[in-house]
Design a protein around this motif. Structure first.
Motif, PDB file in Angstrom:
ATOM      1  N   GLU A 426       0.825  -1.321   0.045  1.00  0.00           N
ATOM      2  CA  GLU A 426      -0.118   0.018  -0.092  1.00  0.00           C
ATOM      3  C   GLU A 426       0.776   1.359  -0.017  1.00  0.00           C
ATOM      4  O   GLU A 426       0.598   2.097  -0.959  1.00  0.00           O
ATOM      5  CB  GLU A 426      -0.811   0.081   1.157  1.00  0.00           C
ATOM      6  N   SER A 427       2.003   1.231   0.970  1.00  0.00           N
ATOM      7  CA  SER A 427       2.626   2.493   0.993  1.00  0.00           C
ATOM      8  C   SER A 427       3.664   2.563  -0.108  1.00  0.00           C
ATOM      9  O   SER A 427       4.028   3.654  -0.813  1.00  0.00           O
ATOM     10  CB  SER A 427       3.493   2.439   2.376  1.00  0.00           C
ATOM     11  N   ALA A 428       4.128   1.526  -0.734  1.00  0.00           N
ATOM     12  CA  ALA A 428       4.989   1.518  -1.861  1.00  0.00           C
ATOM     13  C   ALA A 428       4.099   1.967  -3.073  1.00  0.00           C
ATOM     14  O   ALA A 428       4.917   2.756  -3.880  1.00  0.00           O
ATOM     15  CB  ALA A 428       5.550   0.049  -2.079  1.00  0.00           C
ATOM     16  N   ALA A 429       3.020   1.715  -3.062  1.00  0.00           N
ATOM     17  CA  ALA A 429       2.389   2.174  -4.131  1.00  0.00           C
ATOM     18  C   ALA A 429       2.137   3.818  -4.014  1.00  0.00           C
ATOM     19  O   ALA A 429       1.871   4.640  -5.178  1.00  0.00           O
ATOM     20  CB  ALA A 429       0.912   1.642  -4.227  1.00  0.00           C
ATOM     21  N   THR A 438       0.444  -3.957  -8.460  1.00  0.00           N
ATOM     22  CA  THR A 438       1.818  -3.971  -8.998  1.00  0.00           C
ATOM     23  C   THR A 438       2.941  -3.881  -7.913  1.00  0.00           C
ATOM     24  O   THR A 438       3.952  -4.665  -8.284  1.00  0.00           O
ATOM     25  CB  THR A 438       2.172  -2.427  -9.733  1.00  0.00           C
ATOM     26  N   GLU A 439       2.850  -3.528  -6.690  1.00  0.00           N
ATOM     27  CA  GLU A 439       3.864  -3.638  -5.617  1.00  0.00           C
ATOM     28  C   GLU A 439       3.895  -4.934  -5.274  1.00  0.00           C
ATOM     29  O   GLU A 439       5.006  -5.440  -4.964  1.00  0.00           O
ATOM     30  CB  GLU A 439       3.784  -2.775  -4.756  1.00  0.00           C
ATOM     31  N   LEU A 440       2.917  -5.826  -5.253  1.00  0.00           N
ATOM     32  CA  LEU A 440       2.848  -7.275  -4.513  1.00  0.00           C
ATOM     33  C   LEU A 440       3.354  -7.945  -5.553  1.00  0.00           C
ATOM     34  O   LEU A 440       4.238  -9.032  -5.163  1.00  0.00           O
ATOM     35  CB  LEU A 440       1.431  -7.411  -4.589  1.00  0.00           C
ATOM     36  N   THR A 441       3.623  -7.654  -6.788  1.00  0.00           N
ATOM     37  CA  THR A 441       4.154  -8.674  -7.838  1.00  0.00           C
ATOM     38  C   THR A 441       5.339  -8.140  -8.257  1.00  0.00           C
ATOM     39  O   THR A 441       5.895  -8.752  -9.265  1.00  0.00           O
ATOM     40  CB  THR A 441       3.109  -8.823  -8.851  1.00  0.00           C
TER      41      THR A 441
END
Length: 481
Positions: A426-429, A438-441
């Motif tokens: 969430e925060s990386a996004a 996107t960030e999870l993958t």
């Protein structure tokens, strides 16, 4: 199995028991094929993420205990058909009955091909037998499909997961105990509350075989899942003790490998019961002393020698969550902190704390300092407060992402890892101007998880993602629990 002999599989099972191997091969389907593993003359076993046991009753066809998940439904049908195939002297053996050990979706979605095949051939469909609470579970799943989609996406890192809304309901239900007699075999069904309120364990006395469902899963008991409905640790321990009294020589679990040999079966069940009993006793004593939930959580001491057992590692659930669930069961939701009884909105409180500290960025930088000192729990509190106060601030988001990424890396349980990874994404996004998917993958492990690579058990791979078997996007097996 297609590439492995029974001797191969039993040797692997023994290595897992000894702690010399992990469950990865079993859970990833390395031993799953178009034929069943024969565990004795009358017992077939589909070793998969969610196991299925098949029993040849002789004159009255086949009985299945559980039916697995949607991914193995076709292969299960093929393997069971081969198991009951006609010979020169006997006709094809039909599936007479399927027993659900509980209503989790990874155990009940393999019935479809058997129903379809039976209708196509003009024979009776299998009778599905389960505890009476299974139907209510299916009703609840349908009514809360949106919520279940979200919590399981978060828990397992599968952003495309959609919770199912159509179920094969049982034909026959029971309340406390039911004895079924098919051919030469007796199936004694016992109700127990444990991971679920609708659990059944099945005892086949003629074969000295016990099917536990998820009352035993080669893991620290899943009695505390933070995002799911109530679990029942004390009842679960009683069920484990009762199962141990049966004198089983073969234990076929809902997840993980079989246990063969009466001493091993008794040990596994007894150790599992002892772990739950210790958590229950300590939690009750601290509650009776008038302590707050916070004091109880940090006061219960987990028996380390039990968690070290290969079948009790906290790789899915963990004891700290069990303590919380006991508090909820025995004491309700109020944690005895008066400020939490009727709290202010979290964002408003965070804004006040940030202002008192000199700004959200100050809190975030303090969180980064704590992280550097290894104070991960404290760092998470401050990072979360900062992000609630300034949800769009990229520096705050960067710190929060780092805090939760490190928290996830430090955890052993799927549940904690999933929540922390999602928070980091969430925060990386926010930092990257992207989205959670996107960030999870971004990593290979994240892509496997997003595709449904989930496990229950101690596994290891190069990404440290505790992955099990791959599935189609949105149909993760353990997510459906």
């Amino acid at each position: 199995m297609t590439q492995h002999s029974l001797d191969d599989y039993l040797a692997y099972v023994d290595r897992v028991w000894q702690g010399q191997d992990t469950l990865l091969a079993h859970l990833s389907g390395a031993y799953t094929g178009d034929t069943l593993v024969r565990i004795g003359e009358r017992t077939g076993f589909l070793p998969a993420f969610a196991n299925v046991a098949v029993f040849d009753t002789g004159s009255d066809g086949l009985v299945l205990v559980d039916s697995g998940d949607i991914r193995t439904a076709g292969r299960l049908h093929t393997a069971v058909t081969a198991f009951g195939a006609a010979t020169d002297s006997t006709p094809r053996k039909e599936v007479r009955s399927i027993v659900y050990t509980h209503g989790h979706v990874d155990h009940v979605f393999g019935v479809g091909p058997f129903d379809e095949d039976a209708r196509a051939r003009g024979v009776a469909v299998p009778e599905v037998v389960a505890h009476e609470a299974v139907a209510a579970r299916f009703d609840r799943y349908t009514e809360t499909a949106g919520y279940n989609s979200w919590i399981n996406r978060r828990q397992f890192g599968v952003p495309a997961l959609n919770w199912p809304t159509r179920y094969r309901y049982p034909d026959t239900t029971y309340r406390d105990r039911l004895t079924l007699r098919y051919g030469d075999l007796t199936f004694e069904l016992f109700h127990a509350r444990g991971e679920t309120d609708d659990a059944t364990y099945v005892w086949i006395p003629e074969l000295k075989t016990l099917c536990t469902g998820d009352l035993f899963i080669w893991n620290s008991p899943n009695a505390g899942n933070p995002q799911k409905v109530q679990r029942y640790p004390e009842d679960w321990a009683r069920a484990l003790r009762a199962m141990a009294e049966l004198g089983a020589e073969v234990l076929l679990p809902g997840h993980g490998v079989p246990i063969v040999g009466a001493p091993r079966v008794a040990q596994a069940l007894g150790d599992s019961a002892e772990l739950l009993e210790s958590l229950c006793t300590q939690t009750r004593e601290l509650m009776n002393a008038g302590l707050r939930l916070d004091e109880v959580l940090h006061g219960v001491k987990v028996p380390a020698e039990l968690l070290a057992k290969p079948y009790l590692h906290p790789a899915y659930d963990e004891p700290e969550f069990v303590v919380r669930n006991l508090w909820r069961l025995w004491g309700g939701w109020y944690d005895q902190n008066p400020a939490h009884l009727k709290p202010a909105p979290e964002a408003e409180l965070a804004a006040e704390l940030a202002e008192a500290a000199g700004g959200a960025v100050v809190l975030a930088r303090r969180a980064a300092d704590l992280l550097g000192r290894g104070e991960l729990r404290l760092a998470a509190h401050l990072a979360e407060t900062a992000a609630l106060a300034a949800p769009k601030d990229r520096e705050v988001a960067r710190v929060r992402a780092e805090v939760y990424a490190k928290r996830a890396a430090a955890e052993s349980s799927t549940m904690a890892q999933g929540v922390f990874r999602w928070a980091a994404a969430e925060s990386a996004a926010v930092v990257e101007g992207s989205d959670v998917t996107t960030e999870l993958t971004r990593s290979e492990g994240g892509r496997r998880r997003a595709a449904g690579g989930i496990s229950v058990g101690v596994v290891a791979d190069e990404d440290g993602c505790a992955c099990g078997s791959a599935a189609e996007s949105g149909t993760a097996p353990e997510a459906l629990r």
